[in-house]
Design an enzyme around this catalytic site. Sequence first.
Site, short mmCIF file in Angstrom:
data_model
loop_
_atom_site.label_atom_id
_atom_site.label_comp_id
_atom_site.label_asym_id
_atom_site.label_seq_id
_atom_site.Cartn_x
_atom_site.Cartn_y
_atom_site.Cartn_z
N ASP A 77 0.84 -1.20 0.00
CA ASP A 77 0.00 0.00 0.00
C ASP A 77 0.87 1.25 0.00
O ASP A 77 2.06 1.20 0.36
CB ASP A 77 -0.97 0.00 1.20
CG ASP A 77 -0.26 0.03 2.54
OD1 ASP A 77 0.77 -0.66 2.69
OD2 ASP A 77 -0.70 0.77 3.45
N GLU A 143 0.12 -0.93 5.73
CA GLU A 143 1.16 -0.47 6.65
C GLU A 143 1.01 1.02 6.89
O GLU A 143 1.24 1.52 7.98
CB GLU A 143 2.55 -0.75 6.08
CG GLU A 143 3.70 -0.59 7.09
CD GLU A 143 4.32 0.80 7.08
OE1 GLU A 143 5.15 1.07 7.97
OE2 GLU A 143 3.98 1.63 6.21
#
Length: 393
Positions: A77, A143
Site C-alpha cells: 500500500d 502499513e
Amino acid sequence: MNNLNYDPIILTQALVKCASITPKDEGALDIVQNHLSHLGFKCTRLPFSDKNSYDVDNLFASIGSDGKHIAFAGHTDVVPPGNEASWKYPPFSATIEKDKLYGRGTEDMKSNIACFISATEKFLKKYGKNFVGKISYIITGDEEGEAINGTPKIMEWTKENNIKIDHCIVGEPTSNLQIGDKIKIGRRGSINFFLTVKGVQGHTANGHRAENPIHYLTNLISNILKTPLDEGSEFFLPTSIQVPTIDVGNPASNVIPEYAKASINIRFNDQHTAESLIEWLEEKINSIFSNKKNVSCKLSHEINGRSFLNKPGKLSEIVAKSIYQATGRNNEPELATDGGTSDARFIKNYCEVIELGIRNQTLHKIDEYIYLNDLKELTNIYYQILENYFTKN
Ligand SMILES: [Zn+2]
C-alpha cells in the site's frame, strides 16, 4: 503468466502502476503472488477483518524445506499522492526520466519488494530448490494506514500455524547517501500524554478566592522539562520531550479560567517503557497536586509505538558483510534507530529483524522517485544476503 519479468525496474513499474492507496490493492498483491508462485513459492492469501478497521488483504509465501528460515517483509500500500496536478508525471504512471523512476510508492516501498523478488529469482536460478532452509515473504496491504489487519495478524497467523521464522528483513527505505550505508536495528517509542488541570474560576482581582490552573500547569511542565530523562545510549538518541500545545481558550484578561490543558509527546529510547513513563509522570503530578483540595490534574495517554532494539546479532553481521561484498564499499553500515515507526515493531517479538532498503529521500512527497541504479545495487545486496545466509554459515 509466461511473460513475467523479474527485472527490478520493470517489476517496480508494474507495482507502482497499481494505485494501491491504503486500503485499496488494485492488483498489487497479485503481481507479487504471480511472480513468487512462478518461482515455486506456496502462496497463501490472508484477508483479515476486524470490527475496529477496514478489511485488508495480505500475502504469505514460502519456499524451501526445514532449516534456517529468513523472511522478507514489506507493504504494497502507499500513501495518497496529494495534489496530482503538482506532480511532474502522473503519480501512478511509473515514468522513467533519465536515471530516475518517478511515482507514488517507488521509494516507500514497492522498489524494495521488487528487489526482494528479483534477488530471490536470481538465487533460486543458481541454487534451485535444493538449498537447505526456507525463504518467506510477509506482504501486507496495510502499513501506511491503521495496520490492524496487516502485519500483526499475519504474524499471529504464523504462530497459530507453527511457522517459525528465524530472521527477517523489512524493506523500508533506510539508506542515506549510498545503498546500504545505513540499516535500522530498532526504533524509538512514542507516547502522547494529555493533561487537564482543573482550578477554581474567579476574578483576577480576587486571586486569593480562585485557583489559577495555568500556574499549576506551567509549574508541572517546567518540572517535567527541568531534567533530561537520559543522555541516550549506544544505539539511541536521548529521549525527547516536546510540548506541542498548551490550551486555555480564555478570551478575557480579567478572568482566572477553570481549566488549562496541555499535551506532551515523548520519543523514548530503550531505557524506558510506556509504563515506566506513565509512572514517572504520575509521580510528578502527585508531587504537585496530591495535597491540594481545590485543584486537580487529570492524565490520559495514547501509546503510538513501543521502543525496541535488536542487539546486533547474526543477521546484522551477515547483512554488513553482504553490503560490502555486493558494493565493494567497506565502511560499516550505520546501525540506526531513528525515524518513525514501521512494521518491524510487529515482527520483533517473533524473530531478529532489521530494516534495509533503498535511499530515504522522497517518501510521501510530491514527485517521489528513486534512482534506477540503486535498484541494481539493492538487488545485488539482497542476493548476497541470501547466498551468505544459506550457503556460507
Ligand atoms: Zn513504508
